[in-house]
Enzyme design. Structure first.
Site, PDB file in Angstrom:
ATOM      1  N   SER A   1       1.121  -0.957   0.003  1.00 41.16           N
ATOM      2  CA  SER A   1      -0.053  -0.563  -0.277  1.00 41.16           C
ATOM      3  C   SER A   1       1.197   1.796  -0.234  1.00 41.16           C
ATOM      4  O   SER A   1       1.541   1.351  -0.493  1.00 41.16           O
ATOM      5  CB  SER A   1      -1.042  -0.157   1.457  1.00 41.16           C
ATOM      6  OG  SER A   1      -2.142   1.113   0.781  1.00 41.16           O
TER       7      SER A   1
ATOM      8  N   ASP B   1      -9.672  -7.387  -4.428  1.00 41.93           N
ATOM      9  CA  ASP B   1      -8.766  -5.959  -3.998  1.00 41.93           C
ATOM     10  C   ASP B   1      -9.962  -4.275  -4.515  1.00 41.93           C
ATOM     11  O   ASP B   1     -10.006  -4.507  -5.171  1.00 41.93           O
ATOM     12  CB  ASP B   1      -7.160  -5.681  -5.031  1.00 41.93           C
ATOM     13  CG  ASP B   1      -5.905  -4.899  -4.068  1.00 41.93           C
ATOM     14  OD1 ASP B   1      -6.438  -3.776  -3.369  1.00 41.93           O
ATOM     15  OD2 ASP B   1      -5.274  -5.756  -3.846  1.00 41.93           O
TER      16      ASP B   1
ATOM     17  N   HIS C   1      -6.909  -6.295  -0.851  1.00 40.88           N
ATOM     18  CA  HIS C   1      -6.138  -4.888  -0.469  1.00 40.88           C
ATOM     19  C   HIS C   1      -4.896  -5.828   0.236  1.00 40.88           C
ATOM     20  O   HIS C   1      -4.010  -5.811   0.330  1.00 40.88           O
ATOM     21  CB  HIS C   1      -6.672  -3.357   0.590  1.00 40.88           C
ATOM     22  CG  HIS C   1      -5.544  -2.729  -0.177  1.00 40.88           C
ATOM     23  ND1 HIS C   1      -4.705  -3.096  -1.012  1.00 40.88           N
ATOM     24  CD2 HIS C   1      -5.371  -2.010   1.542  1.00 40.88           C
ATOM     25  CE1 HIS C   1      -3.830  -1.542  -0.165  1.00 40.88           C
ATOM     26  NE2 HIS C   1      -4.022  -0.725   0.579  1.00 40.88           N
TER      27      HIS C   1
END
Length: 547
Positions: free
Chosen positions: A230, A459, A506
């Site tokens: 991320s 995601d 994610h």
């Protein structure tokens, strides 16, 4: 068993324990959905009052690492609850607060022996130090290093499902770091002095990546593989661009900040509620990996992002694309005022644990209850600490989580930067002079590095952006080869690919940890082979040069 067959086996079996909802549905029961904030007021108040320190919370999470049970945990930071007079980010240099390494042997650790370490690495300047957790294979020479960076506001403990699996690869040493101002690293005041937007972005990025580079120099690591999740992925790209010549491979796990805007191209894209950052808070992770009938999801055309590559085809564009929905004014105001979500957690006092449960109950709903509770406590212990690195978010991302300086404009430069000469690189003098990976003197720029972009099949991050980045990197490689010297052609090492982790969102390293670990081991084995091949090429070129 080969790595590829291991991955296939991981994909074809359910290695996770049966989820509570699956068991209930098998018995004909439909479990009720929890409220948005499932933690009750009384339980929340008790948790706020107990005020578990970050050090204890991290220790409890890492105790779930297989074969470790009693992880080492230094208490130089995060050893005391937050109070009005003392911040948990204060550094205690008392040697007694350091942690002794924990060693496992081949009897209690079938993949050992291994040595596990917890350290606080002091950097230059006031109140600058990085929390580090590392795993080393005992009795083996360290040939390669893997450095792992977490996402926004998180901590190294979130990688607890990966430490054991990734440290099985012979010749590798693993490092997980809390980024400066996050986790249990120190939390100096975050200040930006630039007046223009470009300067503010650069200053915010440098705040993190300069600390990473200083850590690398202190650890005397010349080359390493960098894994970032991320926001950690965003910073990994920024690091590769500013400090060239030190990466063997770059692995970006659901990186933030690649696309300019989901509506910037004519590609058919999912509706905002299906693909934006809001899903990080409202999407139940169990729904990501389990079908309504209670069975684990498998890859299929009904998934929004599995077809992202074909959806990005401009020939399939819709001419009557609806306008983007505007963000709520209150969200834009808070974002631009740099009021972080963790500020709200701190302001709400006894209600803080309840607010955090709105996120943790959804992110960790697929895990065993004890692990989910430990991760919730860990997250809350980090979120309530003094604000520091979290304030960089508004300088780096615009409201809606799209980068103010999108990586799609810059990522093609990764692995193609000019190399500093030894005389202009003071950090190089502190590294081992005998490093066989040092490039020949005539090499003036990088000759590419492998870049892996990994996403979960469910995601919320824009996977189409990953495919666009892959294409840009391949085009840049073709351009570089056209003007490359014979030496540069022989040393060319650039590549790019997108990898999808099944039954994951994610947080793919946690949601689909088994397949993630298998893929990572494959990449690590490949990196070790390529490093040896490159060393042989460098020696041959050096021999030709001396002749």
């Amino acid at each position: 068993m080969s790595a590829s067959s291991e991955r296939s086996e991981s994909q074809n079996r359910n290695g996770q324990p049966m989820l509570a909802s699956q068991r209930a549905k098998q018995n004909g029961e439909i479990p009720p959905k929890p409220g948005y904030f499932p933690l009750g007021y009384k339980a929340g108040f008790s948790q706020w009052w107990a005020s578990v320190s970050p050090a204890i919370a991290e220790h409890n999470v890492l105790s779930y690492v297989p074969y470790l049970q009693k992880p080492p945990t230094h208490t130089q930071t995060g050893s005391a609850p937050v109070s009005a007079t003392q911040s948990t980010s204060s550094i205690d240099a008392d040697p007694a607060r350091r942690a002794r390494p924990v060693r496992t042997n081949s009897i209690n650790d079938p993949h050992g022996p291994r040595s596990w370490h917890s350290n606080l690495i002091q950097l230059s300047g006031k109140n600058r130090a990085l929390n580090e957790f590392s795993v080393e294979r005992t009795g083996e020479e360290v040939e390669e290093n893997l450095v792992m960076l977490h996402g926004y506001g998180a901590g190294l403990g979130f990688f607890y499902k990966n430490f054991e699996g990734l440290s099985r690869v012979p010749g590798w040493k693993l490092y997980a770091l809390d980024m400066l101002g996050m986790g249990r690293s120190s939390r100096p005041p975050f200040k930006v002095h630039a007046k223009d937007q470009a300067g503010k972005i650069t200053e915010a990025e440098n705040w993190f990546i300069d600390a990473l580079e200083e850590w690398r120099v202190l650890k005397k690591i010349d080359k390493f593989t960098l894994l970032g999740h991320s926001m950690g992925g965003y910073m990994a790209v920024a690091y590769a661009l500013k400090y060239p010549g030190h990466l063997n491979k770059l692995i970006l796990a659901s990186p933030v900040g690649i696309p300019e805007d989901p509506y910037a191209t004519q590609a058919a894209m999912p509706e905002p509620e299906e693909s934006t950052m809001a899903n990080e808070f409202i999407q139940d992770q169990e729904d990501d990996i389990v079908n309504p009938n209670g069975n684990l999801k498998t890859s299929g055309d009904n998934n929004n992002f599995l077809n992202a590559k074909s959806n990005a085809d401009p020939t399939k564009a819709k001419t009557n694309e609806p306008p983007r929905r505007p963000l709520p004014k209150w969200l834009t105001y808070l974002w631009d005022a740099n009021i972080s979500p963790f500020s709200i957690v701190r302001w709400t006092g006894p209600l803080g644990p309840r607010f955090v449960s709105g996120w943790t109950s959804r992110r960790f709903s697929h895990l065993p209850e004890s692990e989910s509770e430990s991760l919730h406590t860990y997250a809350y212990s980090l979120f309530r600490q003094r604000g520091s690195g979290e304030y960089a978010l508004a300088y780096i991302l615009a409201p809606g989580a799209f980068a103010r300086s999108p990586l799609i404009r810059r990522i093609h430069g990764v692995g193609r930067q000019p190399l500093p000469s030894p005389s202009t690189s003071p950090s190089q003098t502190s590294l081992s002079a005998s490093s066989s990976s040092t490039p020949p003197k005539t090499l003036s720029k990088e000759t590419g590095i492998p870049i892996i972009l990994m996403y979960g099949e469910n995601d919320w991050m824009d996977i189409a952006g990953g495919y666009a980045a892959e294409q840009k990197l391949k085009e840049e490689k073709a351009r570089a080869l056209k003007s490359a010297s014979e030496e540069e052609r022989k040393l060319e090492n650039g590549s790019a690919k997108v990898v999808i982790i099944g039954k994951a969102g994610h947080h793919l390293y946690l949601d689909g940890w088994e397949e993630f670990n298998v893929v990572m081991r494959e990449e690590m084995e490949e990196t070790k082979r390529h490093s040896k091949e490159r060393e042989e090429k460098l020696k041959a070129l050096a021999g030709n040069g001396s002749a």
